[in-house]
Design a protein around this motif. Structure first.
Motif, short mmCIF file in Angstrom:
data_model
loop_
_atom_site.label_atom_id
_atom_site.label_comp_id
_atom_site.label_asym_id
_atom_site.label_seq_id
_atom_site.Cartn_x
_atom_site.Cartn_y
_atom_site.Cartn_z
N LYS A 9 121.22 -1.65 48.11
CA LYS A 9 121.54 -2.37 46.82
C LYS A 9 121.08 -1.68 45.68
CE LYS A 9 121.13 -6.90 49.08
NZ LYS A 9 120.31 -8.13 48.69
N LEU A 10 119.92 -0.69 45.72
CA LEU A 10 119.54 -0.03 44.51
C LEU A 10 120.51 1.01 44.21
CD1 LEU A 10 115.91 0.50 45.42
CD2 LEU A 10 116.86 -0.95 43.70
N LEU A 16 126.55 -1.31 38.10
CA LEU A 16 126.55 -2.67 37.40
C LEU A 16 126.80 -2.37 35.93
CD1 LEU A 16 123.94 -4.50 39.32
CD2 LEU A 16 126.18 -5.03 39.60
N PRO A 17 127.44 -3.52 35.14
CA PRO A 17 127.57 -3.53 33.90
C PRO A 17 126.40 -2.90 32.88
CG PRO A 17 128.40 -5.31 34.69
CD PRO A 17 127.64 -4.89 35.53
N LEU A 18 125.25 -3.23 33.23
CA LEU A 18 124.14 -2.89 32.17
C LEU A 18 123.33 -1.58 32.84
CD1 LEU A 18 122.76 -6.33 31.00
CD2 LEU A 18 124.32 -4.92 30.03
N ALA A 19 123.84 -0.92 33.96
CA ALA A 19 123.29 0.35 34.44
C ALA A 19 122.98 1.14 33.25
CB ALA A 19 123.93 0.93 35.52
N GLY A 20 121.97 1.74 33.19
CA GLY A 20 121.62 2.71 32.08
C GLY A 20 120.74 2.13 30.93
N HIS A 38 118.82 -12.28 33.07
CA HIS A 38 120.23 -12.06 32.74
C HIS A 38 120.31 -10.67 32.81
CE1 HIS A 38 121.88 -15.93 31.87
NE2 HIS A 38 120.90 -15.98 30.93
N LEU A 39 119.56 -9.92 32.04
CA LEU A 39 119.71 -8.34 32.05
C LEU A 39 119.44 -7.73 33.31
CD1 LEU A 39 117.85 -7.99 28.65
CD2 LEU A 39 120.04 -8.53 28.96
N ALA A 40 118.33 -8.16 34.13
CA ALA A 40 118.31 -7.52 35.26
C ALA A 40 118.95 -7.85 36.41
CB ALA A 40 116.67 -8.00 35.83
N ASP A 41 119.81 -8.95 36.50
CA ASP A 41 120.59 -9.33 37.40
C ASP A 41 121.73 -8.46 37.32
OD1 ASP A 41 119.28 -11.17 38.79
OD2 ASP A 41 120.31 -13.05 37.97
N TRP A 42 122.23 -8.18 36.05
CA TRP A 42 123.60 -7.19 35.79
C TRP A 42 123.13 -5.82 35.56
CZ3 TRP A 42 127.58 -8.99 37.57
CH2 TRP A 42 127.61 -10.67 37.76
N GLY A 43 121.95 -5.12 36.23
CA GLY A 43 122.03 -3.83 36.37
C GLY A 43 120.92 -3.35 35.51
N LYS A 95 109.21 4.75 23.74
CA LYS A 95 110.27 5.94 23.10
C LYS A 95 111.55 5.68 24.06
CE LYS A 95 106.34 8.79 21.83
NZ LYS A 95 105.74 10.08 21.71
N THR A 96 111.58 5.50 25.27
CA THR A 96 112.63 5.69 26.09
C THR A 96 113.43 4.37 26.70
OG1 THR A 96 111.68 5.72 28.30
CG2 THR A 96 111.91 7.77 27.24
N ALA A 97 112.98 3.32 25.89
CA ALA A 97 113.50 2.03 26.07
C ALA A 97 114.68 1.59 25.22
CB ALA A 97 112.47 0.68 26.03
N ASP A 98 115.52 0.81 25.64
CA ASP A 98 116.66 0.21 24.85
C ASP A 98 116.20 -1.24 24.34
OD1 ASP A 98 118.97 2.37 25.44
OD2 ASP A 98 118.24 1.93 27.45
N VAL A 99 115.74 -2.07 24.89
CA VAL A 99 115.34 -3.14 24.69
C VAL A 99 114.06 -3.63 24.90
CG1 VAL A 99 115.95 -5.74 24.92
CG2 VAL A 99 117.94 -4.03 25.19
N LEU A 100 113.18 -4.44 23.94
CA LEU A 100 111.92 -5.10 24.22
C LEU A 100 112.00 -6.40 24.04
CD1 LEU A 100 108.42 -3.90 23.07
CD2 LEU A 100 109.09 -6.25 22.77
N VAL A 101 111.56 -7.19 25.30
CA VAL A 101 111.65 -8.66 25.17
C VAL A 101 110.21 -9.09 25.19
CG1 VAL A 101 112.83 -10.79 25.87
CG2 VAL A 101 113.99 -8.84 26.26
N GLU A 102 109.94 -9.95 24.25
CA GLU A 102 108.63 -10.84 24.11
C GLU A 102 108.95 -12.08 23.55
OE1 GLU A 102 106.69 -11.81 21.44
OE2 GLU A 102 108.03 -10.93 19.96
#
Length: 405
Positions: A9-10, A16-20, A38-43, A95-102
């Motif tokens: 599975k990994l 998946l669409p959001l891989a990367g 939502h983000l996790a489910d789609w990669g 520094k290497t993240a694309d999104v932060l959610v809080e």
């Protein structure tokens, strides 16, 4: 879940669409985790940044149904952001993240020194996503907010339930869920814009905004026509016949409010004479005389069981259906066909199910690739990926800045 199955599975995650896409998840309770799910489910690669002592904001066990359902497909680092070492490690992750959610209270991220302007200073491409109770600015911005408070302040409780019974909350935390859904949509918009501009945005919503948005037609009735909606119970607020009706065994929902469907309905149930009742010839007339029309339909429906009426109306294309309890929902053949119960094996629980995503993308399957993590389960792993040595990790663990594996 066997290791080989997890590895497979990994491996699929990369397709998946959001891989990367790498996401830092600093959320608690339900609204923020709904977005991240939502983000996790789609990669997306999700790193859940948690305080060293567990508190999910819901008051339940980490092994309980709520946490397990909200936090699949993630890794966890337990990091104390109130320490300088912890904050330094956090910015290395940022520094290497694309999104932060809080979804902290508004002032908390500023007090911790991880507000949008501070994170964008080290990573201008990052999409910073926030949910608050009442908005990031304004007279209520510092207030604590939860789903039921927003339902009350946003008008929902005055239009839910039976007339004259007093305010009534909805049976699910739909304001939390809606805010999370909307924030996930905003994140995707900002990521798409970043493809053109190279820069991230701060995107945010609130429980109050989500609630007012979800008033939809009821809000438009007031804003455009000056009508203040009230409680209508199981009846549709403006259309009729549309609502719940008793039968010989249990209630059913029907929706036959258009002129064509109203005529088909009256004929199908054997009462064409209803079409000649002067007040019932128009939608407004039927609405004004709702009590008498509903009583007439109920009297007829009580002569036969629910399946009789569902079969009859389905044959002529009039929307109708049973009113199910939750166990009946998951026993329904269509729900089973849609695979809304997602199988998973959880240590200590064995084989069980989580609620599946409602999004379908042809050619891709959403599934549990990672079981919900233990607190700090991946702390060392994540830090090493960001340049920390074994000695660095040991030092931080000794200082209590991180916990877990």
């Amino acid at each position: 879940m066997p290791e080989s199955h997890i590895d497979t599975k990994l491996a699929q995650e990369a397709t998946l669409p959001l891989a990367g896409i790498r996401v830092l998840d600093l959320t608690l309770a339900r609204a923020g985790p709904t977005c991240v799910r939502h983000l996790a489910d789609w990669g997306a690669e999700v790193i859940r940044v948690e305080p060293p002592s567990f508190n999910d904001g819901l008051g339940g066990s980490r092994d309980g149904y709520d946490f397990q359902n909200l936090h699949r497909n993630k890794r966890s680092i337990a990091l104390d952001l109130k320490t300088e070492d912890g904050k330094k490690a956090f910015f290395e992750l940022a520094k290497t993240a694309d999104v932060l959610v809080e979804n902290m209270r508004v002032r908390v991220k500023h007090r911790l020194g991880i507000a949008p302007e501070q994170v964008h200073a080290v990573n201008p491409r990052l999409v910073y996503a926030s949910i608050s109770g009442f908005g990031q600015t304004g007279p209520y911005s510092e207030r604590a907010g939860v789903d039921q408070i927003a339902q009350g302040m946003g008008g929902m409780m005055t239009i839910t339930g039976e007339k004259g019974r007093g305010p009534m909350r909805a049976g699910i935390p739909f304001v939390d869920l809606t805010a999370g859904n909307l924030l996930a949509l905003a994140v995707m918009m900002a990521l798409w814009e970043r493809e053109k501009t190279g820069k991230g945005r701060w995107v945010h919503t609130s429980l109050l905004e989500a609630m007012v948005f979800m008033l939809d037609l009821q809000a438009a009735r007031y804003l455009m026509d000056g009508e203040v909606p009230g409680q209508a119970g199981n009846d549709h607020p403006v259309n009729i016949p549309m609502g719940a009706f008793d039968t010989a065994d249990k209630p059913v929902n029907i929706a036959a409010s258009s002129p064509k469907m109203w005529a088909q309905f009256a004929e199908a149930v054997g009462h064409k004479e209803w079409l000649e009742v002067e007040q019932w010839k128009t939608a407004k007339g039927r609405s004004d005389d709702r009590a008498n029309l509903n009583a007439a339909i109920t009297a007829v429906f009580k002569t036969q069981p629910s399946e009789h009426w569902i079969d009859l109306l389905e044959r002529i294309g009039i929307p109708c259906g049973p009113i199910n309890k939750v166990d009946q929902v998951f026993a329904d053949p269509q729900v089973q066909h849609l695979k809304m119960a997602m199988p998973i094996t959880i240590p200590g629980r064995g084989d069980t199910n989580l609620v599946s995503t409602a999004i379908n993308i042809e050619g891709h399957d959403s599934q549990v690739r990672r079981i919900p993590p233990k607190l700090g389960e991946h702390s060392a792993e994540i830090l090493k990926e960001h340049g920390y040595s074994d000695d660095d990790v040991a030092r931080l663990r000794g200082l209590g800045v991180i916990s877990g594996a």
